[in-house]
Design a protein around this motif. Structure first.
Motif, mmCIF file in Angstrom:
data_model
loop_
_atom_site.group_PDB
_atom_site.id
_atom_site.type_symbol
_atom_site.label_atom_id
_atom_site.label_comp_id
_atom_site.label_asym_id
_atom_site.label_seq_id
_atom_site.Cartn_x
_atom_site.Cartn_y
_atom_site.Cartn_z
ATOM 1 N N GLY A 185 -6.896 -1.648 -9.340
ATOM 2 C CA GLY A 185 -6.529 -1.109 -8.039
ATOM 3 C C GLY A 185 -5.238 -0.329 -8.102
ATOM 4 N N VAL B 186 -5.629 3.181 -9.258
ATOM 5 C CA VAL B 186 -6.188 4.007 -8.186
ATOM 6 C C VAL B 186 -5.056 4.450 -7.262
ATOM 7 N N LEU C 153 -4.900 13.170 -6.233
ATOM 8 C CA LEU C 153 -6.184 13.191 -6.938
ATOM 9 C C LEU C 153 -6.481 14.611 -7.405
ATOM 10 N N THR D 242 2.626 -6.245 -2.895
ATOM 11 C CA THR D 242 1.195 -6.039 -2.645
ATOM 12 C C THR D 242 0.972 -5.449 -1.264
ATOM 13 N N VAL D 243 1.691 -5.998 -0.278
ATOM 14 C CA VAL D 243 1.533 -5.511 1.092
ATOM 15 C C VAL D 243 1.908 -4.027 1.161
ATOM 16 N N GLY E 165 -0.678 -1.918 -0.286
ATOM 17 C CA GLY E 165 -1.780 -1.788 0.660
ATOM 18 C C GLY E 165 -1.473 -0.759 1.733
ATOM 19 N N VAL E 166 -0.244 -0.808 2.248
ATOM 20 C CA VAL E 166 0.155 0.149 3.282
ATOM 21 C C VAL E 166 0.089 1.578 2.733
ATOM 22 N N PHE F 257 -1.836 2.663 0.370
ATOM 23 C CA PHE F 257 -3.261 3.004 0.318
ATOM 24 C C PHE F 257 -3.728 3.540 1.665
ATOM 25 N N VAL F 258 -3.421 2.761 2.714
ATOM 26 C CA VAL F 258 -3.899 3.122 4.047
ATOM 27 C C VAL F 258 -3.331 4.474 4.465
ATOM 28 N N VAL G 193 -4.925 7.372 2.467
ATOM 29 C CA VAL G 193 -6.301 7.694 2.843
ATOM 30 C C VAL G 193 -6.341 8.352 4.227
ATOM 31 N N LEU G 194 -5.508 7.860 5.153
ATOM 32 C CA LEU G 194 -5.599 8.366 6.517
ATOM 33 C C LEU G 194 -4.937 9.729 6.678
ATOM 34 N N ARG H 169 -4.071 12.647 1.964
ATOM 35 C CA ARG H 169 -5.088 12.616 0.916
ATOM 36 C C ARG H 169 -4.793 13.552 -0.238
#
Lengths: 342, 299
Positions: free
Chosen positions: A254, A257, A265, A293-294, A297-298, A300-301, A304-305, A308
């Motif tokens: 992960g 990624v 990307l 980790t948190v 995660g943030v 990531f969010v 993506v939102l 990108r």
């Protein structure tokens, strides 16, 4: 360093003038050479290993549109093999790195052969599941040392001459490995082979109808990506003198990624930037435990939102808006707007 | 003879049945979770990586309710899924809604990020070790079936999961709401034109899937320990189950869940070292023999 390709800052890609491209290229090279005099070498070596790992991963997602969620398997198994070959069999470090890389390549051949039978979302799930299998093997096999991993791996003497226990020698060795890996990826992307990969990313049925055996191209790209991920893992096991379960866990898959997504990307230099940001962040936030980790995660969010294109993708996009007129430039990092996969 | 496989010895029958039972229990969870994944994927075209975290949330809701509010198992079995479903609806409204027009892969990445956030927060506050949650007193004990002892709670888990799976099947295949849902899966624009509020169906579907995962989580709480990592451990296996079964059919997801659980249980009897990996091996074999999966509908 003269032989090093233009680091993804080719005018055709960025719309930058050659002079600016050269300046932009000279900066990271100068930074890479001067780095260990300014920063902690171990930190830089870790970042370089992850940068290579992320570049290898990006070769698949960014240029073929395949999201592998199991790249930790290649990194981790290569790390274990290298550690074992160097520590138990007493081989010279370069031989250890080669052994690890070859094993990662073979593993990549098997995984790729299985995973390319399905597309899109299934491809991601299959690679994740296969990598989890490697995790359990690493957890249970004798030679991997289970929860302890393989510790105190000797760095040894490169080719019997250069003592890699010297942090500077080790750093330049890692830098060389990184540059070789990076050059391979750059050459691949800008070769006719790489063009076919991009065609597959954009429209696979069309590539098939043009007579390309897309499965072979995908498999080859997968093996190449796995090999380079293995190269990164082997080198990392020498840097930290450790091969452990952390390298094969799905969290590692992960993380790569995340680095690639954050950096951009489908940009050649993006994964490097993403890896440096991620490693720096981990370094400074290590004391906060699971908050890392948190935060990941943030990120990531957010990526993506709203983000990108990633850092480098965004810079390229801005540069192109500032200096329009170079209409020959290909459409902006296509993955960011259309879509990988499918 | 067979000396190269030293672990293959015929086990005593009770041990065999005990592992078979454990396999069925695991299979029940695989079935419920892969069912939820399939339902969400069918409607949203998203692989819900948060599913494991929602399963974990269900278990934690039950544990927290017992610990701080004194709410027992039975109310939790209803309340926890409702809470997690509400959280799921919020998640869909706030985040998932914005990425439907993008590639499927972004859905995977987004839900992966959400899973990291949820798990990270719980790991920060409750550590990686598990919290015990005791079996409700009404289901304590075991009954003697003649060939083995069947703990009452385990029997209940299998029954409850079968009921949940059947209920989901009935809801989707046999009710008017389910008909709307299936129609909206086939052709959202047309269904919308008939005056059905498709975005609301999408939201409700996600909430339902999250609630189902939480229901599984509450059922799992007394069997496995309640730990922040329980979701991510199981979700990877469930992905393999989904690859094997395909996400095209409800019964397919349920059947492959149970079958793979039993295969895993039997492996524990005959070759324990491989019990963690056997489902992945089965997945690899299925990919070779039947690349589309058994009930496949390619993505």
């Amino acid at each position: 360093m003269a032989g090093m390709p233009s680091a993804g800052l080719h005018p055709r890609e960025t719309g930058l003038s050659p002079r600016w491209a050269l300046i932009l290229l000279a900066l990271p090279v100068a930074a890479a050479i001067a780095g260990p005099f300014v920063l902690y070498p171990i930190f830089l070596m870790k970042a370089l290993c992850f940068a290579l790992f992320a570049c290898a991963f990006n070769l698949l997602i960014g240029y073929v549109g395949l999201l592998s969620f199991g790249h930790a398997a290649f990194m981790g198994s290569a790390a274990y093999i290298t550690a074992h070959v160097v520590k138990v069999w007493g081989f010279e470090p370069l031989a250890g790195v080669l052994a690890g890389t070859v094993v990662a390549a073979l593993l990549g051949a098997v995984f790729g052969w299985l995973a390319i039978r399905r597309q899109g979302i299934y491809f991601a799930m299959i690679t994740l599941a296969l990598a989890q299998m490697i995790y359990f093997v690493a957890l249970q096999a004798k030679f991997t040392g289970g929860e302890d991993g393989i510790q105190a791996v000797p760095r040894g003497h490169l080719l019997g001459i250069v003592d890699l226990d010297d942090p500077f020698a080790m750093y330049y060795f890692v830098l060389a490995v990184f540059l070789i890996g990076y050059a391979v990826i750059y050459r691949t992307i800008h070769s006719p082979f790489g063009q076919v990969l991009k065609a597959i990313r954009e429209n696979e049925p069309r590539a098939v109808s043009l007579g390309y055996r897309t499965d072979r191209y995908k498999l080859l790209a997968f093996i190449l990506s796995a090999t380079l991920a293995g190269l990164a893992g082997s080198t990392k096991s020498l840097v930290f003198q450790l091969a452990s379960l952390t390298d094969v866990e799905w969290q590692m898959s992960g993380e790569v990624v995340l680095m690639t997504l954050l950096g951009g990307l489908g940009t050649v230099f993006g994964p490097v930037v993403g890896a440096f940001i991620d490693v720096t962040m981990e370094n400074y936030l290590a004391q906060y435990g699971s908050w890392v980790t948190v935060i990941q995660g943030v990120i990531f969010v957010i990526c993506v939102l709203t983000f990108r294109r990633g850092v480098v993708g965004e810079i390229i996009h801005l540069a192109r808006r500032v200096s329009p007129g170079r209409s020959e430039a290909p459409p902006p990092a296509a993955v960011a707007q259309t879509a990988p996969g499918e | 003879m067979l000396s190269f496989l030293p672990h293959i010895v015929l086990p005593p029958t009770p041990a065999l049945f005990a592992q078979l039972l454990i396999g069925l229990i695991n299979g029940a969870f695989y079935a419920m979770l892969s069912l939820g994944l399939a339902v969400i994927f069918g409607m949203l075209n998203i692989i819900n990586f948060t599913h494991g975290a929602q399963y974990m949330l269900g278990a934690f809701c039950a544990w927290l309710a017992l610990h701080y509010l004194g709410i027992g198992y039975w109310p939790s079995l209803i309340l926890a899924p409702l809470v997690v479903a509400a959280a799921g609806i919020l998640l869909e409204r706030l985040f998932l809604r914005h990425i439907y027009r993008l590639d499927h892969l972004y859905g995977l990445l987004l839900t992966f990020g959400l899973a990291l956030i949820i798990e990270g927060v719980f790991r920060q506050y409750y550590g990686s070790s598990g919290q015990p949650y005791s079996i409700p007193s009404s289901l304590d004990g075991a009954r003697d079936l003649g060939f083995m002892f069947l703990p009452n709670y385990r029997a209940w888990v299998i029954l409850a999961s079968l009921a949940a799976c059947f209920g989901t099947w009935f809801l989707i295949e046999r009710t008017r709401l389910g008909a709307y849902l299936r129609a909206a899966t086939e052709n959202p624009t047309l269904v919308q034109a008939f005056g059905v509020n498709v975005p609301r169906i999408v939201t409700l579907t996600y909430g339902f899937g999250a609630g189902l995962a939480a229901f599984a989580g509450v059922l799992a709480a007394p069997i496995y320990q309640v730990s922040p990592l329980m979701g991510s451990n199981i979700i990877v296996v469930v992905f393999a189950v989904v690859v094997i079964g395909g996400m095209g059919s409800i019964l397919g997801a349920v059947a492959s869940g149970f079958v793979l659980g039993v295969i895993e249980g039997l492996t524990k009897v005959f070759y324990p070292e491989a019990s963690n990996t056997v489902i992945f091996v089965v997945m690899a074999i299925v990919l070779l023999v039947k690349p589309a999966g058994f009930f496949g509908r390619t993505a």
